[in-house]
Write an enzyme that holds these catalytic residues in place. Structure first.
Site, PDB file in Angstrom:
ATOM      1  N   PRO A   2      21.360  34.023  32.212  1.00 35.60           N
ATOM      2  CA  PRO A   2      20.508  33.192  31.659  1.00 35.60           C
ATOM      3  C   PRO A   2      20.516  33.515  29.935  1.00 35.60           C
ATOM      4  O   PRO A   2      20.246  34.861  29.853  1.00 35.60           O
ATOM      5  CB  PRO A   2      19.153  33.319  32.434  1.00 35.60           C
ATOM      6  CG  PRO A   2      19.519  34.453  33.288  1.00 35.60           C
ATOM      7  CD  PRO A   2      20.746  34.935  32.999  1.00 35.60           C
ATOM      8  N   GLU A   3      20.401  32.333  29.193  1.00 32.83           N
ATOM      9  CA  GLU A   3      20.114  32.884  27.779  1.00 32.83           C
ATOM     10  C   GLU A   3      18.919  32.232  27.373  1.00 32.83           C
ATOM     11  O   GLU A   3      18.293  31.838  28.370  1.00 32.83           O
ATOM     12  CB  GLU A   3      21.299  32.513  26.946  1.00 32.83           C
ATOM     13  CG  GLU A   3      22.996  32.748  27.505  1.00 32.83           C
ATOM     14  CD  GLU A   3      23.822  32.071  26.645  1.00 32.83           C
ATOM     15  OE1 GLU A   3      23.748  31.896  25.421  1.00 32.83           O
ATOM     16  OE2 GLU A   3      25.065  31.928  27.282  1.00 32.83           O
TER      17      GLU A   3
END
Length: 283
Positions: A2-3
DNA sequence: AGTGTATCCTGCAGGC
DNA sequence: TGCCTGCAGGATACAC
């Protein structure tokens, strides 16, 4: 995994569900996602109520009364799933930590690879930790000038610069490649070689791509799921990431994958020319 | 300061 | 089917 856009999507899903819940007890099934010991973690969390769910960079932050903070770095495969009492979820495949709430129900931290980390911080430690990260890309303090001055001070490849959370908080490998493609900048170029006008273009590209990805609820390549268990919708909007050999949507040239700094970067050799042929002035 | 390498883990896709 | 290799949205520590 996840960014920033994925973390933001998780936060938005979690906030209305867990805000107000009070931790009754914890269960640690894999202590390698903790910085402290399971006993210490249990003591730290027990009795705290969640007053808000927030985000710093790509970290999900459970704000607790006190105040105190539970910072969740999701690593590559981390996910947070709230479960009502008695509820089971097919997404909970590798539970590592569970927070059980007084009113029933729980919040599960699930992480197949266990690269993620959960840490409990008091206000002092929270401040120190937050200050160790760079600015939020979507905040007013992140201006084209701030980006240009940061890039100008470093000769590291611009893609690596963007991935360094101490310089800018929240950009990961997907959106670094995407923003650089939109800005027409070769990811291998030294940060300090980028002309001011290209810094401004990169700033715009970063803000645009992160905003669009949030609106699409993030990118699911394989593992990413939001708090509800749903994947993100930005995958089809990716222009270069994961598209090696496929045509550039702008010019038709085959997208290339190049590896440096131990990570893949994706680029269009035509839209993102090397510095010397781009006509810019080298710093 | 920079960069390459290894490490922490598991799972999956692809080649043979 | 099975075995092997390579790859993965991250972060850090190390030697040069």
């Amino acid at each position: 995994m996840p960014e920033l856009p994925e973390a933001e999507t998780i936060v938005r899903g979690l906030r209305p569900v867990v805000t107000g819940a009070r931790v009754q007890r914890t269960r640690v099934q894999h202590d390698d996602v903790l910085e402290s010991t399971p006993a210490r973690f249990a003591r730290d969390l027990k009795g705290h109520a969640i007053t808000d769910v927030s985000r710093r960079g790509k970290n999900v932050v459970l704000v607790l009364d006190g105040p105190a903070y539970l910072v969740v770095n999701l690593g590559m495969t981390g996910g947070l799933y709230p479960l009502a009492a008695g509820q089971r979820s097919p997404r909970v495949t590798h539970p590592a930590v569970r927070l059980y709430f007084e009113a029933g129900g729980q919040l599960v931290y699930n992480d197949a690879r266990r690269f993620g980390r959960l840490r409990f911080l008091d206000p002092r430690a929270w401040g120190d930790w937050s200050r160790s990260l760079g600015p939020e890309p979507l905040s007013p303090e992140f201006t084209p000038e701030v980006l240009a001055s940061g890039l100008g001070a470093s000769r590291t490849p611009v893609r690596n610069w963007l991935l360094d959370q101490r310089r800018l908080a929240g950009v990961g490998n997907i959106y670094a490649s995407e923003a650089l493609h939109r800005a027409g900048i070769d990811p291998r170029r030294p940060a300090s070689s980028i002309a001011p006008r290209d810094c401004a273009g990169l700033h715009r590209s970063l803000v645009d791509v992160l905003g669009e990805a949030i609106r699409s609820r993030g990118t699911t390549i394989r593992d990413y799921r939001d708090a509800t268990g749903d994947g993100g919708g930005f995958g089809p909007r990716l222009r270069v990431y994961g598209r090696e050999g496929e045509p550039c949507l702008t010019c038709g040239t085959a997208i290339r994958r190049v590896v440096f700094g131990n990570r893949s970067a994706f680029l269009c050799p035509s839209c993102q020319p090397p510095a010397e042929s781009s006509g810019g002035i080298e710093a």
